[in-house]
Write a protein that holds these residues in place. Structure first.
Motif, short mmCIF file in Angstrom:
data_model
loop_
_atom_site.label_atom_id
_atom_site.label_comp_id
_atom_site.label_asym_id
_atom_site.label_seq_id
_atom_site.Cartn_x
_atom_site.Cartn_y
_atom_site.Cartn_z
N ALA A 121 7.69 0.60 -7.20
CA ALA A 121 6.34 1.10 -6.90
C ALA A 121 5.97 2.35 -7.67
O ALA A 121 4.79 2.57 -7.97
N SER A 122 6.95 3.21 -7.98
CA SER A 122 6.63 4.51 -8.57
C SER A 122 6.37 4.44 -10.07
O SER A 122 5.86 5.40 -10.66
N VAL A 123 6.72 3.33 -10.70
CA VAL A 123 6.67 3.22 -12.16
C VAL A 123 5.55 2.24 -12.54
O VAL A 123 5.41 1.19 -11.92
N GLY A 124 4.79 2.58 -13.56
CA GLY A 124 3.84 1.61 -14.10
C GLY A 124 2.38 1.94 -13.92
O GLY A 124 1.53 1.31 -14.53
N GLY A 125 2.06 2.90 -13.04
CA GLY A 125 0.69 3.37 -12.96
C GLY A 125 -0.25 2.56 -12.11
O GLY A 125 -1.44 2.87 -12.03
N LYS A 126 0.21 1.51 -11.43
CA LYS A 126 -0.67 0.79 -10.52
C LYS A 126 -0.76 1.56 -9.21
O LYS A 126 0.24 1.89 -8.59
N THR A 127 -1.99 1.87 -8.80
CA THR A 127 -2.21 2.52 -7.52
C THR A 127 -3.26 1.71 -6.77
O THR A 127 -4.18 1.16 -7.38
N ALA A 128 -3.11 1.61 -5.47
CA ALA A 128 -4.08 0.82 -4.70
C ALA A 128 -3.91 1.06 -3.21
O ALA A 128 -2.85 1.47 -2.75
N VAL A 129 -4.99 0.76 -2.47
CA VAL A 129 -4.94 0.74 -1.02
C VAL A 129 -5.50 -0.60 -0.54
O VAL A 129 -6.07 -1.37 -1.31
N ASN A 130 -5.30 -0.84 0.74
CA ASN A 130 -5.68 -2.11 1.33
C ASN A 130 -7.09 -2.07 1.93
O ASN A 130 -7.58 -1.00 2.31
N LEU A 131 -7.70 -3.24 2.02
CA LEU A 131 -8.89 -3.46 2.83
C LEU A 131 -8.53 -4.44 3.95
O LEU A 131 -7.53 -5.15 3.84
N PRO A 132 -9.35 -4.52 4.99
CA PRO A 132 -9.09 -5.54 6.01
C PRO A 132 -9.04 -6.95 5.42
O PRO A 132 -8.35 -7.83 5.95
N GLU A 133 -9.74 -7.15 4.29
CA GLU A 133 -9.78 -8.48 3.68
C GLU A 133 -8.56 -8.81 2.84
O GLU A 133 -8.35 -9.97 2.47
N GLY A 134 -7.75 -7.82 2.49
CA GLY A 134 -6.59 -8.13 1.67
C GLY A 134 -5.85 -6.89 1.22
O GLY A 134 -6.31 -5.76 1.38
N LYS A 135 -4.69 -7.11 0.62
CA LYS A 135 -3.78 -6.04 0.22
C LYS A 135 -4.06 -5.59 -1.21
O LYS A 135 -4.29 -6.41 -2.10
N ASN A 136 -4.05 -4.29 -1.42
CA ASN A 136 -4.17 -3.69 -2.76
C ASN A 136 -5.46 -4.09 -3.48
O ASN A 136 -5.47 -4.26 -4.70
N LEU A 137 -6.56 -4.21 -2.74
CA LEU A 137 -7.80 -4.67 -3.36
C LEU A 137 -8.62 -3.54 -3.99
O LEU A 137 -9.53 -3.80 -4.77
N VAL A 138 -8.30 -2.28 -3.66
CA VAL A 138 -9.03 -1.15 -4.24
C VAL A 138 -8.01 -0.22 -4.91
O VAL A 138 -7.13 0.32 -4.24
N GLY A 139 -8.13 -0.05 -6.22
CA GLY A 139 -7.17 0.80 -6.91
C GLY A 139 -7.58 1.08 -8.33
O GLY A 139 -8.61 0.60 -8.81
#
Length: 346
Positions: free
Chosen positions: A141-159
């Motif tokens: 998780a710490s490597v690669g620069g992908k950041t995101a949070v969840n919405l009620p509609e799904g996981k990691n949809l905003v990042g």
């Protein structure tokens, strides 16, 4: 189990892996005691002030060596949302952080994700250094620069994609982990077996971490923004993310990815992409790390399929990263009948 923080000592030279992104390249240091290198990394990037967002106790939260504020956090998916990002950004503003300053995350994968996103948004981007404290966060998780949070509609949809300036994987943190957190990390290590990391079972944990980080660093350097090759890092994740949502995160991320990896092997077999021996290998590798290989009791196949249709990779029907004659690749428009066949019996 719990362990007290060891006395500070000069650590042995850590393993060093470079994520080669031109002028945005950064080091990943792996070994015991590397958290004590934080002041040197803060100095290297020239940060004058720092906010440390920490899900760890004070004795495990290192001093960055410059004026700073510690903001407590909690690891866990239920805080992985936009409300938490807003709270962090307001804490950054209250402390007066500018673009000349930095943020440090100290915690597991969810802390890394949320803090990384907040750093990427605040002032349109502020430097971030990650100190991942869980096995899952250190191997992935710490490597690669992908950041995101969840919405009620799904996981990691905003990042956003926001690369750190350094990652310090201190293996001493792992001594404090409960057994289930080790399992959580092993799910990501198991899936790495099928995307190029090779056989890692039985190797020392620092070598397992370095192998996974080295693989991810090569993939990210070749395809930072998921336009092609980087899709392979999502091996096992499509069903894994759906399982997390379907169980209200009762199943941890790595545990779910382990089950998703077994499913990916079964689905590749159903589609005739791999022989039966390779399907069995998926089961054996995941089981070899002490992970569950079956779907949790009571999950509904219709719900899982609906959740998988909302996966970020699903630009054309049901899409999965699957093994095949040319290795793992993203396969779009997988027939629902094949997906149901692969789920049956799990």
């Amino acid at each position: 189990m719990q362990a007290s923080a060891p006395e500070r000592r000069a650590p042995a030279e850590p393993a060093r892996i470079e994520v080669a992104l031109g002028d945005r390249a950064y080091p990943v240091l792996i070994g015991p005691g590397v958290r004590h290198r934080l002041p040197a990394e803060v100095a290297r990037i020239g940060a004058r002030r720092v906010v440390v967002v920490s899900a760890r106790p004070p004795e495990w939260t290192p001093d960055p060596g410059v004026p700073h504020r510690v903001v407590p956090a909690r690891d866990g998916e239920h805080d992985k949302n936009l409300a938490t990002v807003e709270q962090l950004c307001r804490a950054f503003a209250d402390f007066g952080l500018t673009r000349a300053d930095a943020v440090v995350s100290c915690g597991g994968g969810t802390t890394t994700d949320v803090v990384g996103l907040a750093a990427g948004l605040y002032h349109r981007g502020i430097a971030v250094i990650h100190l991942p404290t869980s096995l899952l966060a250190q191997v992935d998780a710490s490597v690669g620069g992908k950041t995101a949070v969840n919405l009620p509609e799904g996981k990691n949809l905003v990042g956003v994609y926001w690369q750190p300036r350094a990652v310090l994987c201190d293996t001493e943190h792992l001594d404090t982990l409960p057994r289930r957190e080790w399992r959580n990390g092993y799910g990501e290590i198991a899936r790495a077996h099928f995307i190029g990391a090779g056989e890692l079972r039985g190797r020392p944990v620092a070598e397992q971490i370095a192998a996974c980080v080295g693989l991810k660093a090569r993939v990210v350097a070749a395809d930072e923004r998921d336009s092609g090759l980087r899709h392979i890092l999502n091996y096992g994740h499509t069903l894994g993310h759906a399982l997390e949502r379907a169980t209200d995160f009762g199943l941890r991320h790595g545990e779910a990815v382990g089950v998703g990896t077994v499913f990916a092997g079964r689905l590749a077999g159903v589609l005739g992409r791999v022989p039966a021996e390779r399907v069995a290998e998926h089961h054996d590798v995941v089981a070899g790390y002490g992970l569950d290989t079956d779907l949790p009791t009571g999950v509904d196949h219709d719900e899982l399929i609906a959740l998988m249709r909302r996966d970020k990779k699903a630009t054309s029907g049901l899409s999965f990263v699957l093994d095949g004659p040319a290795g793992p690749e993203l396969v779009a428009d997988v027939p629902e009948s094949a997906v149901r066949a692969a789920l049956t019996g799990m």
